[in-house]
Design a protein around this motif. Structure first.
Motif, mmCIF file in Angstrom:
data_model
loop_
_atom_site.group_PDB
_atom_site.id
_atom_site.type_symbol
_atom_site.label_atom_id
_atom_site.label_comp_id
_atom_site.label_asym_id
_atom_site.label_seq_id
_atom_site.Cartn_x
_atom_site.Cartn_y
_atom_site.Cartn_z
ATOM 1 N N ARG A 60 0.826 -1.219 0.000
ATOM 2 C CA ARG A 60 0.000 0.000 0.000
ATOM 3 C C ARG A 60 0.850 1.255 0.000
ATOM 4 O O ARG A 60 0.339 2.355 -0.230
ATOM 5 N N GLY A 61 2.117 1.100 0.334
ATOM 6 C CA GLY A 61 2.996 2.259 0.354
ATOM 7 C C GLY A 61 4.324 1.897 0.973
ATOM 8 O O GLY A 61 4.595 0.715 1.245
ATOM 9 N N ALA A 62 5.138 2.912 1.225
ATOM 10 C CA ALA A 62 6.474 2.645 1.745
ATOM 11 C C ALA A 62 7.064 3.894 2.377
ATOM 12 O O ALA A 62 6.692 5.015 2.015
ATOM 13 N N ASN A 63 7.973 3.652 3.280
ATOM 14 C CA ASN A 63 8.894 4.708 3.701
ATOM 15 C C ASN A 63 10.104 4.639 2.789
ATOM 16 O O ASN A 63 10.432 3.585 2.259
ATOM 17 N N VAL A 64 10.744 5.793 2.652
ATOM 18 C CA VAL A 64 11.901 5.867 1.766
ATOM 19 C C VAL A 64 13.053 6.451 2.567
ATOM 20 O O VAL A 64 12.883 7.450 3.278
ATOM 21 N N THR A 65 14.198 5.810 2.488
ATOM 22 C CA THR A 65 15.357 6.354 3.179
ATOM 23 C C THR A 65 16.536 6.449 2.211
ATOM 24 O O THR A 65 16.385 6.211 1.007
ATOM 25 N N ILE A 66 17.688 6.796 2.770
ATOM 26 C CA ILE A 66 18.886 7.011 1.961
ATOM 27 C C ILE A 66 19.147 5.808 1.058
ATOM 28 O O ILE A 66 19.040 4.680 1.544
ATOM 29 N N PRO A 67 19.436 5.936 -0.235
ATOM 30 C CA PRO A 67 19.698 7.186 -0.965
ATOM 31 C C PRO A 67 18.561 7.616 -1.874
ATOM 32 O O PRO A 67 18.790 8.341 -2.842
ATOM 33 N N HIS A 68 17.310 7.193 -1.574
ATOM 34 C CA HIS A 68 16.226 7.366 -2.551
ATOM 35 C C HIS A 68 15.311 8.564 -2.287
ATOM 36 O O HIS A 68 14.360 8.781 -3.031
ATOM 37 N N LYS A 69 15.561 9.329 -1.211
ATOM 38 C CA LYS A 69 14.569 10.320 -0.791
ATOM 39 C C LYS A 69 14.309 11.416 -1.833
ATOM 40 O O LYS A 69 13.199 11.926 -1.935
ATOM 41 N N GLU A 70 15.332 11.773 -2.576
ATOM 42 C CA GLU A 70 15.143 12.788 -3.619
ATOM 43 C C GLU A 70 14.661 12.133 -4.919
ATOM 44 O O GLU A 70 13.793 12.650 -5.606
ATOM 45 N N ALA A 71 15.243 10.973 -5.239
ATOM 46 C CA ALA A 71 14.941 10.317 -6.521
ATOM 47 C C ALA A 71 13.459 9.969 -6.650
ATOM 48 O O ALA A 71 12.904 10.033 -7.757
ATOM 49 N N VAL A 72 12.782 9.644 -5.545
ATOM 50 C CA VAL A 72 11.377 9.243 -5.663
ATOM 51 C C VAL A 72 10.482 10.398 -6.117
ATOM 52 O O VAL A 72 9.415 10.156 -6.675
ATOM 53 N N LEU A 73 10.930 11.632 -5.920
ATOM 54 C CA LEU A 73 10.087 12.764 -6.347
ATOM 55 C C LEU A 73 9.856 12.707 -7.853
ATOM 56 O O LEU A 73 8.764 12.990 -8.339
ATOM 57 N N ALA A 74 10.897 12.339 -8.598
ATOM 58 C CA ALA A 74 10.777 12.299 -10.060
ATOM 59 C C ALA A 74 9.928 11.119 -10.524
ATOM 60 O O ALA A 74 9.398 11.141 -11.631
ATOM 61 N N LEU A 75 9.767 10.113 -9.683
ATOM 62 C CA LEU A 75 9.018 8.910 -10.084
ATOM 63 C C LEU A 75 7.564 8.960 -9.615
ATOM 64 O O LEU A 75 6.750 8.146 -10.025
ATOM 65 N N ALA A 76 7.246 9.927 -8.745
ATOM 66 C CA ALA A 76 5.890 9.996 -8.185
ATOM 67 C C ALA A 76 4.940 10.672 -9.164
ATOM 68 O O ALA A 76 5.342 11.545 -9.943
ATOM 69 N N THR A 77 3.662 10.276 -9.121
ATOM 70 C CA THR A 77 2.650 10.944 -9.954
ATOM 71 C C THR A 77 2.123 12.188 -9.245
ATOM 72 O O THR A 77 1.596 13.089 -9.867
ATOM 73 N N ASP A 78 2.271 12.198 -7.933
ATOM 74 C CA ASP A 78 1.726 13.300 -7.146
ATOM 75 C C ASP A 78 2.689 13.582 -5.988
ATOM 76 O O ASP A 78 3.017 12.666 -5.232
ATOM 77 N N VAL A 79 3.168 14.823 -5.889
ATOM 78 C CA VAL A 79 4.097 15.192 -4.813
ATOM 79 C C VAL A 79 3.392 16.231 -3.949
ATOM 80 O O VAL A 79 2.906 17.247 -4.464
#
Ligand code: NAP
Length: 274
Positions: A60-79
């Protein structure tokens, strides 16, 4: 068909050190929720396919930690506006529409202090550090009405950039002037890694800090950093960083598992247990 068992994860690389599985596991057990929260070590090159797969297999979802915290912004449909402002996400929600990326660190930071001081109203604040955590701290302080934030960092350019980005209430102060900048502050926050186990302590003379100013260290290992010990010794209220970690987890758990969990002593003990 029986509904699928809800799943959530913490995605990082490395991820073995994360306390999040223990934290969410404690809540799942306490509330009798049939669900699982697992650590997933995902290398940077595997992030995109992993985020495509996880919703399809019951996450249903996830927490994100180092080193992905910035990279996931580009992959998200909604920020969310909060994640956009902080420039990083730590909480993902998988929806019909795609991936929603949020950042709950600002909420966690403020909730931790409010847990100790219900009437906390930051006005003049000293912040040490200008990394990712400092960005969340600045966002929270501005949202709570801080009018003068004195920001200092060993690498001055990072503090200058943050001050420009977050607006006129944030002023960068020379690293060498960090002790003097405490004069008149109602809150002091250490948002550097100094004081962590294995790192040198934060070298900061507290003489100019008013004795009723709140001192908060984002570091939580150890719980009692040299900064907090020095603050307590001179009578300042001192708040450790563990509460921020616990509170930032609340919005994610609620979205994934459908219940708003409590942050309390039992949770703290469970996360601290050896
Ligand atoms: P980061 O982005 O890597 O930033 C690290 C910060 O520490 C920078 O300001 C850096 O200064 C400073 N620093 C590191 N070593 C230093 C040294 N020897 N002397 C002076 N400054 C030094 O890390 P972050 O994500 O912001 O995390 C910062 C701290 O907050 C960590 O201890 C982390 O565990 C803690 N944290 C706690 C929570 C919580 O829930 N309690 C949440 C997030 C973070 P330079 O720019 O000069 O390198």
């Amino acid at each position: 068909m029986t509904p699928p068992i809800p799943l959530a994860a913490v995605i990082g690389c490395p991820v073995a050190h994360s306390r999040s599985p223990r934290l969410h596991g404690h809540w799942l057990a306490r509330y009798g929720i049939v669900g699982h929260y697992v650590p997933l070590q995902i290398a940077p090159g595997d992030l995109e396919p992993a985020l495509r797969l996880l919703p399809r297999i019951g996450f249903r979802g996830a927490n994100v930690t180092i080193p992905h915290k910035e990279a996931v912004l580009a992959l998200a449909t909604d920020v969310t506006p909060g994640a956009r402002r902080i420039g990083a996400a730590n909480t993902l929600l998988f929806t019909e529409a795609g991936i929603m990326a949020d950042n709950t660190d600002a909420y966690g930071f403020a909730s931790n202090i409010l847990d100790h001081r219900r009437d906390w109203q930051p006005r003049t604040v000293a912040v040490i550090g200008a990394g990712g955590a400092a960005r969340a701290v600045l966002a929270a302080l501005l949202d709570r009405g801080a009018t003068e934030i004195r920001l200092t960092n060993r690498t001055p350019d990072r503090a200058h950039r943050l001050a420009e980005e977050f607006g006129p209430a944030v002023q960068s102060v020379r690293w060498e002037a960090r002790a003097e900048m405490l004069d008149g502050c109602d809150t002091l926050v250490n948002a550097t890694a100094l004081g962590m186990t294995g790192k040198p302590p934060l070298d900061l003379a507290l003489g100019a800090l008013p004795r009723d100013a709140i001192v908060n260290d984002l570091v939580y290992a150890p719980l009692e950093t040299p900064l907090l010990a020095a603050a307590r010794a001179r009578g300042n209220p001192a708040i450790d960083g563990l509460g921020m970690l616990l509170h930032q987890a609340v919005p994610g758990f609620e979205r994934w598992f459908g219940l708003r969990p409590q942050v309390d002593r039992a949770l703290r003990d469970a996360v601290l247990a050896p």
